[in-house]
Write a protein that holds these residues in place. Structure first.
Motif, PDB file in Angstrom:
ATOM      1  N   LYS A 109      19.203  24.178 105.192  1.00  0.00           N
ATOM      2  CA  LYS A 109      17.804  24.062 104.776  1.00  0.00           C
ATOM      3  C   LYS A 109      16.887  23.522 105.870  1.00  0.00           C
ATOM      4  CE  LYS A 109      18.611  23.567  99.821  1.00  0.00           C
ATOM      5  NZ  LYS A 109      18.286  22.788  98.607  1.00  0.00           N
ATOM      6  N   ASN A 110      17.453  22.760 106.797  1.00  0.00           N
ATOM      7  CA  ASN A 110      16.614  22.166 107.840  1.00  0.00           C
ATOM      8  C   ASN A 110      16.485  23.047 109.085  1.00  0.00           C
ATOM      9  OD1 ASN A 110      19.159  21.954 108.864  1.00  0.00           O
ATOM     10  ND2 ASN A 110      19.153  19.732 109.132  1.00  0.00           N
ATOM     11  N   MET A 111      16.900  24.301 108.957  1.00  0.00           N
ATOM     12  CA  MET A 111      16.757  25.223 110.096  1.00  0.00           C
ATOM     13  C   MET A 111      15.270  25.411 110.401  1.00  0.00           C
ATOM     14  SD  MET A 111      19.862  26.526 111.089  1.00  0.00           S
ATOM     15  CE  MET A 111      20.186  28.249 111.330  1.00  0.00           C
ATOM     16  N   PRO A 112      14.904  25.636 111.670  1.00  0.00           N
ATOM     17  CA  PRO A 112      13.494  25.819 112.029  1.00  0.00           C
ATOM     18  C   PRO A 112      12.903  27.093 111.438  1.00  0.00           C
ATOM     19  CG  PRO A 112      14.926  26.264 113.911  1.00  0.00           C
ATOM     20  CD  PRO A 112      15.789  25.664 112.845  1.00  0.00           C
ATOM     21  N   ALA A 113      11.587  27.147 111.426  1.00  0.00           N
ATOM     22  CA  ALA A 113      10.870  28.267 110.812  1.00  0.00           C
ATOM     23  C   ALA A 113      11.279  29.613 111.386  1.00  0.00           C
ATOM     24  CB  ALA A 113       9.366  28.060 110.955  1.00  0.00           C
ATOM     25  N   ASP A 114      11.400  29.689 112.705  1.00  0.00           N
ATOM     26  CA  ASP A 114      11.722  30.980 113.315  1.00  0.00           C
ATOM     27  C   ASP A 114      13.119  31.461 112.906  1.00  0.00           C
ATOM     28  OD1 ASP A 114      13.031  29.009 114.728  1.00  0.00           O
ATOM     29  OD2 ASP A 114      12.638  29.866 116.699  1.00  0.00           O
ATOM     30  N   ALA A 115      14.045  30.524 112.670  1.00  0.00           N
ATOM     31  CA  ALA A 115      15.392  30.911 112.248  1.00  0.00           C
ATOM     32  C   ALA A 115      15.370  31.469 110.832  1.00  0.00           C
ATOM     33  CB  ALA A 115      16.332  29.708 112.321  1.00  0.00           C
ATOM     34  N   ILE A 116      14.534  30.902 109.973  1.00  0.00           N
ATOM     35  CA  ILE A 116      14.416  31.391 108.598  1.00  0.00           C
ATOM     36  C   ILE A 116      13.787  32.777 108.574  1.00  0.00           C
ATOM     37  CG2 ILE A 116      13.276  30.990 106.367  1.00  0.00           C
ATOM     38  CD1 ILE A 116      13.577  27.977 106.955  1.00  0.00           C
ATOM     39  N   LEU A 117      12.741  32.971 109.347  1.00  0.00           N
ATOM     40  CA  LEU A 117      12.094  34.288 109.418  1.00  0.00           C
ATOM     41  C   LEU A 117      13.045  35.332 109.995  1.00  0.00           C
ATOM     42  CD1 LEU A 117       8.563  33.233 110.711  1.00  0.00           C
ATOM     43  CD2 LEU A 117       9.155  34.028 108.405  1.00  0.00           C
ATOM     44  N   GLU A 118      13.786  34.932 111.003  1.00  0.00           N
ATOM     45  CA  GLU A 118      14.739  35.851 111.624  1.00  0.00           C
ATOM     46  C   GLU A 118      15.834  36.246 110.633  1.00  0.00           C
ATOM     47  OE1 GLU A 118      17.655  36.133 115.572  1.00  0.00           O
ATOM     48  OE2 GLU A 118      16.719  34.233 115.009  1.00  0.00           O
ATOM     49  N   ALA A 119      16.299  35.257 109.848  1.00  0.00           N
ATOM     50  CA  ALA A 119      17.352  35.538 108.860  1.00  0.00           C
ATOM     51  C   ALA A 119      16.857  36.513 107.797  1.00  0.00           C
ATOM     52  CB  ALA A 119      17.806  34.238 108.209  1.00  0.00           C
ATOM     53  N   VAL A 120      15.614  36.363 107.375  1.00  0.00           N
ATOM     54  CA  VAL A 120      15.028  37.273 106.380  1.00  0.00           C
ATOM     55  C   VAL A 120      14.977  38.702 106.930  1.00  0.00           C
ATOM     56  CG1 VAL A 120      12.895  37.906 105.181  1.00  0.00           C
ATOM     57  CG2 VAL A 120      13.690  35.525 105.151  1.00  0.00           C
ATOM     58  N   LYS A 121      14.487  38.839 108.155  1.00  0.00           N
ATOM     59  CA  LYS A 121      14.355  40.171 108.759  1.00  0.00           C
ATOM     60  C   LYS A 121      15.727  40.790 109.072  1.00  0.00           C
ATOM     61  CE  LYS A 121       9.812  39.124 110.682  1.00  0.00           C
ATOM     62  NZ  LYS A 121       8.997  38.871 111.890  1.00  0.00           N
ATOM     63  N   ASP A 122      16.638  39.968 109.548  1.00  0.00           N
ATOM     64  CA  ASP A 122      17.983  40.478 109.834  1.00  0.00           C
ATOM     65  C   ASP A 122      18.662  40.970 108.561  1.00  0.00           C
ATOM     66  OD1 ASP A 122      17.805  40.056 112.534  1.00  0.00           O
ATOM     67  OD2 ASP A 122      18.825  38.123 112.509  1.00  0.00           O
ATOM     68  N   ALA A 123      18.466  40.219 107.471  1.00  0.00           N
ATOM     69  CA  ALA A 123      19.050  40.636 106.196  1.00  0.00           C
ATOM     70  C   ALA A 123      18.429  41.954 105.732  1.00  0.00           C
ATOM     71  CB  ALA A 123      18.830  39.544 105.143  1.00  0.00           C
ATOM     72  N   TYR A 124      17.117  42.045 105.835  1.00  0.00           N
ATOM     73  CA  TYR A 124      16.402  43.251 105.397  1.00  0.00           C
ATOM     74  C   TYR A 124      16.825  44.485 106.192  1.00  0.00           C
ATOM     75  CZ  TYR A 124      12.504  46.417 104.389  1.00  0.00           C
ATOM     76  OH  TYR A 124      11.748  47.511 104.021  1.00  0.00           O
ATOM     77  N   TYR A 125      16.982  44.326 107.501  1.00  0.00           N
ATOM     78  CA  TYR A 125      17.331  45.453 108.366  1.00  0.00           C
ATOM     79  C   TYR A 125      18.845  45.602 108.586  1.00  0.00           C
ATOM     80  CZ  TYR A 125      12.361  45.797 109.456  1.00  0.00           C
ATOM     81  OH  TYR A 125      10.990  45.971 109.363  1.00  0.00           O
ATOM     82  N   ASP A 126      19.629  44.866 107.794  1.00  0.00           N
ATOM     83  CA  ASP A 126      21.097  44.948 107.890  1.00  0.00           C
ATOM     84  C   ASP A 126      21.609  44.629 109.289  1.00  0.00           C
ATOM     85  OD1 ASP A 126      21.812  45.596 105.236  1.00  0.00           O
ATOM     86  OD2 ASP A 126      21.130  47.649 105.551  1.00  0.00           O
ATOM     87  N   ARG A 127      20.989  43.635 109.918  1.00  0.00           N
ATOM     88  CA  ARG A 127      21.452  43.205 111.236  1.00  0.00           C
ATOM     89  C   ARG A 127      22.328  41.974 111.075  1.00  0.00           C
ATOM     90  NH1 ARG A 127      15.638  43.945 113.338  1.00  0.00           N
ATOM     91  NH2 ARG A 127      15.459  41.694 112.973  1.00  0.00           N
TER      92      ARG A 127
END
Length: 235
Positions: A109-127
């Motif tokens: 939960k304490n991951m930085p903002a860019d890591a959370i955004l990256e995780a969302v996009k990676d999940a969406y694009y199956d990366r």
């Protein structure tokens, strides 16, 4: 034509953390937050209603397993949704269970903002974007399961070579009977029991009973033997 925005549902029971995620997501033009839930039940309902592309799912909601249960139910009916698990701590069994259910990623939960955004996009694009320590946990868990399976098969192969007498002696040893007690129960001499135990050790390729018993207990062999005996009696 503009690119469709990634629809994200937040399932988090801590209001401050939920607000933080909303703020982070709102700053990215490619992402749209379509709802917030504070329980596994509410998260499941909102997933059905809003059909998000990605869900940020807390593991511990109304109870410690609520997030995992909600993940299982959502992916059972809506398998195309990507779920990123969120937690305050990491345990090997929880990490493995989350991915076993079909989670796309797992973040603290304490991951930085860019890591959370990256995780969302990676999940969406199956990366694939597993953090190295999380990938290591999954690898270790699969290795542990494989080792246990191999050990179970190996020991069952040896069990098939034991005589009924040796099997009975081994079962008593696993129940912590002393050699003296086993001799009295089976009405045999110490020399006879010693010979039987040596035969067991030879088949397991071990030098002492202490090398065998803990492994067999860990594999639940005593329970398996007892169940087998009950099955044979019922026939």
């Amino acid at each position: 034509m503009s690119t469709p925005r990634i629809k994200v549902l937040i399932v988090e029971d801590d209001l401050l953390i939920s607000k933080r995620y909303q703020m982070i997501l709102s700053k990215d033009q490619q992402i749209e937050c379509v709802g917030c839930a504070s329980s596994g039940y509410e998260g499941t309902m909102l997933a059905a209603l809003n059909k998000p592309d990605v869900i940020l799912m807390d593991i511990e909601l109304e109870d410690k397993q609520a997030g995992l249960r909600a993940t299982s139910e959502i992916l059972n009916y809506m398998p195309d949704i990507k779920i990123v698990m969120l937690t305050v701590c990491e345990t090997d069994d929880t990490v493995f269970r989350a991915f076993e259910l079909g989670a796309s990623n797992y973040l603290l939960k304490n991951m930085p903002a860019d890591a959370i955004l990256e995780a969302v996009k990676d999940a969406y694009y199956d990366r694939s974007s597993l953090h190295s320590n999380i990938a290591g946990k999954i690898t270790r868990e699969f290795k542990r399961i494989k080792t246990t399976e191999d050990s179970l098969l190996h020991n069952f192969h040896i069990f098939a070579q034991l005589t009924p007498t040796e099997l009975e002696v081994l079962e008593l040893l696993m129940k912590d009977y002393t050699r003296q007690e086993i001799c009295e129960l089976r009405h045999v001499e110490h020399s006879t029991l010693k010979s039987q135990i040596n035969s067991i050790l030879k088949k397991f390729n071990k030098r002492s009973v202490q090398e065998i018993v803990p492994v067999l207990r860990e594999l639940h062999i005593p329970e398996i033997i007892s169940q087998r005996k009950r099955n044979l009696k019922d026939k």
